[in-house]
Design a protein around this motif. Sequence first.
Motif, PDB file in Angstrom:
ATOM      1  N   LEU A 106       0.828  -1.209   0.000  1.00  8.35           N
ATOM      2  CA  LEU A 106       0.000   0.000   0.000  1.00  8.35           C
ATOM      3  C   LEU A 106       0.861   1.257   0.000  1.00  8.35           C
ATOM      4  CD1 LEU A 106      -2.765  -0.971   2.582  1.00  8.35           C
ATOM      5  CD2 LEU A 106      -3.050  -0.719   0.149  1.00  8.35           C
ATOM      6  N   ASN A 107       1.913   1.272   0.820  1.00  9.23           N
ATOM      7  CA  ASN A 107       2.763   2.460   0.903  1.00  9.23           C
ATOM      8  C   ASN A 107       3.488   2.726  -0.401  1.00  9.23           C
ATOM      9  OD1 ASN A 107       2.419   3.679   3.421  1.00  9.23           O
ATOM     10  ND2 ASN A 107       3.531   2.028   4.419  1.00  9.23           N
ATOM     11  N   GLU A 108       3.992   1.651  -1.026  1.00 11.06           N
ATOM     12  CA  GLU A 108       4.710   1.830  -2.301  1.00 11.06           C
ATOM     13  C   GLU A 108       3.760   2.338  -3.384  1.00 11.06           C
ATOM     14  OE1 GLU A 108       7.994   1.655  -3.106  1.00 11.06           O
ATOM     15  OE2 GLU A 108       8.223   1.524  -0.944  1.00 11.06           O
ATOM     16  N   PHE A 109       2.534   1.800  -3.374  1.00  8.74           N
ATOM     17  CA  PHE A 109       1.569   2.242  -4.386  1.00  8.74           C
ATOM     18  C   PHE A 109       1.168   3.696  -4.144  1.00  8.74           C
ATOM     19  CE2 PHE A 109      -2.561   2.422  -6.580  1.00  8.74           C
ATOM     20  CZ  PHE A 109      -2.205   1.852  -7.798  1.00  8.74           C
ATOM     21  N   PHE A 110       1.048   4.056  -2.862  1.00  7.98           N
ATOM     22  CA  PHE A 110       0.684   5.434  -2.521  1.00  7.98           C
ATOM     23  C   PHE A 110       1.786   6.415  -2.944  1.00  7.98           C
ATOM     24  CE2 PHE A 110       0.222   8.928   0.675  1.00  7.98           C
ATOM     25  CZ  PHE A 110      -0.952   9.435   0.160  1.00  7.98           C
ATOM     26  N   LYS A 111       3.041   5.945  -2.889  1.00 10.01           N
ATOM     27  CA  LYS A 111       4.156   6.813  -3.322  1.00 10.01           C
ATOM     28  C   LYS A 111       4.021   7.174  -4.802  1.00 10.01           C
ATOM     29  CE  LYS A 111       7.561   5.192   0.012  1.00 10.01           C
ATOM     30  NZ  LYS A 111       8.717   4.294   0.191  1.00 10.01           N
ATOM     31  N   LEU A 112       3.428   6.258  -5.567  1.00 15.39           N
ATOM     32  CA  LEU A 112       3.217   6.535  -7.011  1.00 15.39           C
ATOM     33  C   LEU A 112       2.399   7.808  -7.217  1.00 15.39           C
ATOM     34  CD1 LEU A 112       2.204   3.344  -9.027  1.00 15.39           C
ATOM     35  CD2 LEU A 112       4.181   4.784  -9.380  1.00 15.39           C
ATOM     36  N   CYS A 113       1.456   8.056  -6.290  1.00 13.68           N
ATOM     37  CA  CYS A 113       0.555   9.207  -6.432  1.00 13.68           C
ATOM     38  C   CYS A 113       1.320  10.523  -6.449  1.00 13.68           C
ATOM     39  CB  CYS A 113      -0.462   9.248  -5.291  1.00 13.68           C
ATOM     40  SG  CYS A 113      -1.541   7.825  -5.239  1.00 13.68           S
ATOM     41  N   ARG A 114       2.531  10.509  -5.931  1.00 10.38           N
ATOM     42  CA  ARG A 114       3.298  11.763  -5.814  1.00 10.38           C
ATOM     43  C   ARG A 114       4.313  11.927  -6.932  1.00 10.38           C
ATOM     44  NH1 ARG A 114       3.942  10.781   0.563  1.00 10.38           N
ATOM     45  NH2 ARG A 114       1.991  11.711   1.216  1.00 10.38           N
TER      46      ARG A 114
END
Length: 986
Positions: free
Chosen positions: A328-336
């Motif tokens: 989840l954290n790695e995927f959320f980093k994509l948003c930035r």
Amino acid sequence: MAADSEPESEVFEITDFTTASEWERFISKIEEVLNDWKLIGISSGKPLEKGVYTTGVWEEKSDEISFADFKFSVTHHYLVQEPGDRDGREEGVEDALPLPMQDLLCMNNDFPPRAHCLVRWYGLREFVVIAPAANNDAVLSESKCNLLLSSVSIALGNTGCQVPLFVQIHQKWRRMYVGECQGPGVRTDFEMVHLRKVPSQYTHLSGLLDVFKSKIGCPLTPLPPVSMAIRLTYVLQDWQQYFWPQQPPDIDALVGGEVGGLEFGKLPFGACEDPISELHLATTWPHLTEGIIVDNDVYSDLDPIQAPQWSVRVRKADNPQCLLGDFLNEFFKLCRRKESTDEILGRSAFEEDGKEVADITHALSKLTEPAPVPIHKLSVTNMVHSAKKKIRKHRGVDESPLNNEVLNTILLFLFPDAADKLAEGFESRASTSSGSNPPPENEDYNLFSQFKSAPSDSLTYKLALCLCMINFYHGGVKGVAHLWQEFVLEMRYRWENNYLIPGLANGPPDLRCCLLHQKLQMLNCCIERKKARDEGKKGNMSDRSPGGSSGDTGKGADHSGDNLKETDKEVGKSWESWSDSEEEFFECLSDTEDLKGNGQENGKKGGTKEGNKEPVNLKPEGRLHPHGKLTLLHPGEPLYIPITQEPAPMTEDLLEEQSEVLAKLGTSAEGAHLRARMQSACLLSDMESFKAANPGCCLEDFVRWYSPRDYIEEEVVDEKGNVVIKGELSARMKIPSNMWVEAWETAKPVPARRQKRLFDDTREAEKVLHYLAVQKPADLARHLLPCIIHAAVLKVKEEVLENISSVKKIIKQIISHSSKVLRFPNPEDKKLEEIIAQIMSVEAIIARARSLKAKFGVEKCENEEEKEDLQRFVNCLLEQPEVSVLGAGRGPAGSVIHKLFVNAQRISAVPPLDEELRRSGPSDERRLNAGSVSDFPPPTGREIILRTTVPRPAPYSKPLPQRMYSVLTKEDFRLAGAFSADTTFF
């Protein structure tokens, strides 16, 4: 005389000794705060019940005061009690001891697992602390400490406050407090010793008893007995003999092999390391009297196995690495991320000679303009396929972020129908979803509408899972960009070749889902329309009438083929030859002058009652089937339901655009008229279809079919005395310049197949494909994050096999929090981080539960009753700060803990043995090591509370409570004493 007349040469300096000094002002501020908090007068309350310090609610309130320019914070800590507990005392017990002094002797709440340090050391339910306000400030010098203590003493004396006041001295980390409590004729001094190196005489009970007695200095002989409470804490850190049950996923097996592509549809779960780092066993002797046991520097009776009370707490690993949380954290980093797909995969991939680039732009401009010549050679697909070849030419196979095997596995998982080469396969598989998913009525399945994600059997949901997996394991953002590029090319291929996209529900875009899912549904709608046209079937042009039934739809499919054949004969060219041109639906009725004339004539006469006769050459067209018993009002012929155009499906961004345009038209008459025209496009189309299907009809006929409530029928008696039914339009239909009347007058008898399209599927499909192509990986991650959170919640729910109430509670919180946050476009990053943190906390709790179950052998336990006890014990360990062990060392949990310590001791004491010796039974091992190794290591912490009631300072003084708490750890030694004295004659 002259001297007398001169003014006085001496000036007297007047000193005002009534002016308050800084110290006095400081004391008055303390008194003011105590008054504000109503801490004045006699404190009262009942004796405390057992365990209330742990289960009760502690609250605090703070204020700030200053001594000159040095700021102090004053904090009142107190246990929340029932209103009855704090009522004034009865008259007869005025000379009773203040409540804090009674608490010093209370044994019900020794060693609370979670409380302020002063509560643990002194057993107080209420106290006030004065400490330097800034974290780095400290009261270090002895004179300053004494000044503060004097201030506290004066403030307590002036106000009559019986709540203990403490002053924090030295650095904050040392937790050093001195304080005082005053009552009528009594005072307790709270003193403290904090050492790093422990004097040898204080490491055992007999030495501490000597210190306590000498400090009391009681003149009585013999001295009253001292009561003791002792706690020894043992720490278990070595879990070597128990492997951690969670295996990290085999990355190589994710593609090919036994696991296969199905792994792409699942999120991983669990901790990669043991989430429980230590087990703390506290063995307690709660009520001992001096002389019962021996504990000195030579011998000790304190054997943990014999302790009457055992309690356990576990220390959790700090931020254990958990797989789901990492994903989840790695995927959320994509948003930035800021880069576009082109920048990630290399711009050179698209830079080719200018001529072909011009071709693409030319092709796109042609698509958006009405063109008399059909576009064949110059198609966007040709351009895209040539671009695709160039991408692969520029970027070698080895350089691709995703290798072909991984890519093909994912694409087969996303598009299972691609395995079937036949077109029939596409049709049959497009409508079915995989059987492993929960049924649509399932509560978990319907989470998508709360999260605004996508159904768990949909293509969008699977795509989100694949992108999440690729982002973590297969090339990060480059892998995501590569898969997305392939996905967009697949979408275009399906549009061009009339292959429906699998994993999407039929019908218009579902506005409960995320925008990306709506766009894919919109593309499917376009493919469906184009496919129906190209195959010469118009099954989707069904009856859209409010009065129609589901059966009408089926009949619509039957009739539509015949109508299309007629059209082909009329127009004189095949359906396929002009399917891609703008002439598929006529902009206006311009086939023949005769037809045009007839249409106008009908338009003029249609709304009137007289002159309804139509020219003979106007034939009915576009009929679906007769409408039950209804007949036209004037010719009396059966009323036919026309084949109508379906309204244009819309995604939420298009609806928003449309509403903005309508809002901008303003409230002027012209704006309102234009708005009405825009909104009545669908109504006008239906009127034209109705006129074509029912020559000679009037507006009343149309209203009877389209909006039956607007046609009011009444029974009236005619001239001959017969009862007849008379009908007329409703009041709203008779309003001057009514939109329906205006539309009816402008409508011409044109069947649906010859009207201008309400839904231009070619243009809409190109808009969707363009929208997909320009999405950056960050945009994509934002669109799909609700799907990933949805998948994570389902995964957590699936993994909760243990009955842990806190987990169920947090899952409910996650669902309610997510449904509030994800429903709005562009939610704040902070709120999304909170949701992810909540999911990670649940994962950690479940991982801890599994770790403890493995360590305590819950599954291996054969006795059903013992198994339940162990399971209950494990659940309590997760939810409570400290858990009592039933039966102490002799209960089921106690015996497991004992074994854990024995094994850990054996492993630490014995050098590595041969494998065979290690595998020998526990009895053999016990014989090998008997006598050489104790069952428990030396205690990590020793806590002793000594209490007594003696008269101080003289034999005839009032007997008052005395207490001393001692804690000894590896690098820390503390004595906290509360010594009371009678102040009546001293």
